[in-house]
Design an enzyme around this catalytic site. Structure first.
Site: not given
Ligand code: ADP
Ligand code: AMP
Length: 218
Positions: A13, A88, A127, A160, A171
């Protein structure tokens, strides 16, 4: 355009939000990023959120919703936005509808990024995020030229705390129980579009933009 990205943690995302929001000329609003910024600055909101985030749980709805209401009230969100990580829960989605109704508008589209759990675990465990500009990297799938250093800005990369294996598993459970019902909620309203989020980042972006074209209207 007013859009939401939904999908499990690690679906991509944040990665896609950067490109899609820029393409649509709308601000990217990531609740996770806002919480992390508050945690690192030690604000009262950060102190409230930290224990939930560290455990891989959701921050309570009332805290999260108040924060999003404030953010959507800022001028740059007037003409559109991309929400990444919010809503969420179904109660958050209901509140979002109310906030937008108060603003005299509504959501245009919800994009669901679809990947399986094994891929999520691979993505999250590698990541790395830039402490300065927030750019997202991956040690194998999208590595920076120099380990630990952001190619974009030279900032330091960090892993993270919630990307540890046990927290990742939790999660995913939280997603299945509390967030996945949003797919039905938005599907019934006819504003949900599913996008295959596997394969190279650019391919996923192309698929997402192609899907959005069907919903874009002035
Ligand atoms: P989210 O925001 O949904 O938690 P991220 O955008 O942070 O996910 O992506 C999670 C990890 O996966 C990051 O390390 C990113 O570089 C990697 N990633 C994202 N899209 C792809 C893809 N299409 N193929 C491989 N790795 C990806
Ligand atoms: P994310 O960066 O989207 O993976 O979010 C990291 C963490 O932030 C999550 O695991 C939750 O603890 C908190 N968080 C982010 N967005 C929300 C949401 N919409 N509602 C509740 N908790 C959230």
């Amino acid at each position: 355009m007013r859009l939401v990205l939904v999908g499990p943690p690690g679906a991509g995302k944040g990665t896609q939000a950067q490109f899609v929001a820029a393409h649509m000329s709308v601000p990217q609003i990531s609740t996770g990023d806002i919480f992390r910024a508050n945690v690192s600055q030690g604000t009262p909101l950060g102190k409230q959120a930290k224990e939930y985030m560290d455990a891989g749980d959701l921050v309570p709805d009332e805290v999260t919703i108040a924060m999003v209401r404030d953010r959507l009230g800022e001028p740059d969100a007037n003409r559109g936005f991309l929400l990444d990580g919010f809503p969420r829960t179904v109660p958050q989605a209901v509140e979002l509808d109310d906030i937008l109704a108060d603003m005299g508008t509504k959501l245009d589209v919800v994009v669901e990024l679809i990947v399986d759990d094994d891929e999520v675990v691979r993505r999250l465990s590698g990541r790395r995020t830039c402490r300065s500009c927030g750019h997202i990297w991956h040690v194998d799938f999208d590595p920076p030229s120099n380990e630990g250093v952001c190619d974009n800005c030279g900032g330091e990369l960090f892993q993270r705390d919630d990307d540890k294996p046990a927290t990742i598993r939790h999660r995913l459970e939280v997603y299945a129980e509390q967030t996945a019902p949003l797919v039905g909620y938005y599907g019934e309203r006819g504003i949900l579009v599913g996008v295959d989020a596997t394969g190279p980042v650019d391919d996923v972006t192309e698929r997402a933009l192609a899907a959005l074209r069907r919903f874009d209207h002035p």
